[in-house]
Enzyme design. Structure first.
Site, short mmCIF file in Angstrom:
data_model
loop_
_atom_site.label_atom_id
_atom_site.label_comp_id
_atom_site.label_asym_id
_atom_site.label_seq_id
_atom_site.Cartn_x
_atom_site.Cartn_y
_atom_site.Cartn_z
N HIS A 229 0.84 -1.19 0.00
CA HIS A 229 0.00 0.00 0.00
C HIS A 229 0.88 1.24 0.00
O HIS A 229 1.93 1.27 0.63
CB HIS A 229 -0.92 -0.01 1.23
CG HIS A 229 -2.02 0.99 1.16
ND1 HIS A 229 -1.85 2.32 1.48
CD2 HIS A 229 -3.33 0.86 0.83
CE1 HIS A 229 -2.99 2.96 1.35
NE2 HIS A 229 -3.90 2.10 0.95
N ARG A 230 0.41 2.27 -0.69
CA ARG A 230 1.21 3.46 -0.84
C ARG A 230 1.31 4.29 0.44
O ARG A 230 2.26 5.04 0.63
CB ARG A 230 0.63 4.32 -1.98
CG ARG A 230 1.61 5.27 -2.62
CD ARG A 230 1.03 5.84 -3.90
NE ARG A 230 0.73 4.82 -4.88
CZ ARG A 230 1.63 4.19 -5.62
NH1 ARG A 230 2.91 4.50 -5.48
NH2 ARG A 230 1.28 3.27 -6.49
#
Length: 381
Positions: A229-230
């Site tokens: 996930h960013r």
């Protein structure tokens, strides 16, 4: 509790094909609108999409429930006159022709607005009604490619991945539904309808909120991250001895509990992993450490332990397992209607959950022109 529906008395003309437009009008029909699907004499192309049951397209059936069908050729004078009669009575018209096609057929926004100033006209296209790409044909895959969704999906190395669901079609349909409801609310104040211009491209672009934050901050292409996930870590899929589970332990309290549970109380003290931002920056190092701790035990073991610790975690289900899951049953996500001609018809329930005016499934998807005679009689034709 009222058994009325939210959109009782609303008349919607559905001039759409395939998915984005029909999904929008299905949602309006689920909320109680009277939806008349105006099809070409050879029908919506989605009628020819597999799989089939007794010669009928199941995808078409899923997103064209709660509608009536009439077949009209807009190039034929008599049929065009019938369509104008429907326009005069309608509250909403939804179309997804290529920009300019409806106007060339004599049913452009100006003509529709003159004929019925209260009409809300929603146009869905690949790239919108204006701009240098307006005349480009736009299916979901093209919109995924153009909006950045495809380039950002998949493993860090390798080809771009198309999301297996038609995400821009579905998102455009949902956004259009929201815009129509807003336009109807505005009409109660002004007495006048308006035009809605929705595109699959913008629907896809608007879904990339984390990616947009990266671009606005750094001005560079967001790195493709695969399962990572960013903005959160750990927040990903992990392999267990017998399957896959998801874990969202990005909050510091969850993170510390996870490390205790895995027998790694040292990890929160590691400077690389102290805060969520630290963990995001060092995801490449963190992932293998957690994977090594999780892999020796079955999914059921870890889900039970994670549940006790209050850490968000769930199994990774196949779609057939998801449909059969007790939670789907408790939420009535699979619904059935008895049809005198076809017997029991099964469909996905509406995700719209209004307690006072619930969504309804009252009519199966229509046969081509099934209600043509009925609608013509209603119009006095």
């Amino acid at each position: 509790m009222s058994t009325a529906t939210a959109l009782d008395g609303l008349l919607v003309l559905d001039l759409t094909t395939f998915l984005s437009g029909p999904y929008c009008t299905m949602m309006l029909g689920d909320m109680g609108a009277e939806v008349i699907k105006v099809e070409r004499p050879d029908g919506d192309e989605a009628r020819r999409m597999p799989p089939f049951v007794e010669g009928r397209s199941q995808p078409f059936a899923l997103w064209n429930r709660n509608k009536r069908s009439i077949a009209l050729d807009m190039k034929a004078a008599n049929d065009a006159a019938l369509l104008w009669k429907l326009v005069a009575k309608a509250d909403v018209l939804v179309e997804n022709f290529r920009p300019g096609a409806l106007e060339r057929a004599g049913f452009g926004w100006d003509a529709l607005h003159r004929a019925n100033p209260r009409l809300v006209v929603a146009s869905i296209s690949g790239f919108g009604q204006s701009g240098p790409w307006a005349q480009h044909g736009g299916f979901d895959m093209m919109a995924q490619g153009m909006s950045g969704l495809m380039a950002g999906n998949g493993p860090p190395d390798g080809e771009p991945y198309r999301l297996p669901i038609a995400i821009t079609d579905l998102a455009a349909g949902m956004f259009t539904t929201s815009a129509i409801l807003a336009a109807l609310m505005a009409r109660t104040k002004t007495g006048v309808g308006q035009r809605i211009d929705q595109s699959l491209f913008e629907a896809g672009l608007s879904l990339g909120v984390y990616e947009a934050a990266h671009v606005f901050t750094f001005g560079t292409e967001p790195e493709r991250m695969g399962q990572l996930h960013r903005g959160n870590s750990p927040y990903r899929v992990f392999r267990t001895r017998d399957g896959w589970i998801t874990i969202g332990a990005n909050k510091d309290a969850f993170w510390r509990r996870l490390c205790e549970m895995l027998g790694r109380p040292d990890l929160p003290e590691d400077p690389r992993f102290r805060t969520n931002a630290d963990r995001v920056a060092n995801n490449a190092s963190l992932g293998p450490l957690l994977q090594a701790a999780l892999e020796p035990q079955d999914s059921a073991h870890w889900l039970a332990e994670l549940g006790k610790a209050g850490i968000p975690a769930e199994p990774v289900l196949t779609f057939d397992a998801a449909i059969a899951h007790p939670q789907a049953a408790a939420r009535n996500m699979v619904q059935r209607i008895e049809d005198p001609e076809r017997g029991t018809i099964t469909t996905l329930a509406s995700p719209l959950r209004l307690e006072g005016t619930p969504a309804v499934f009252t009519r199966r998807a229509p046969e081509l022109d099934e209600h043509g005679a009925e609608i013509r009689s209603w119009l006095g034709a």
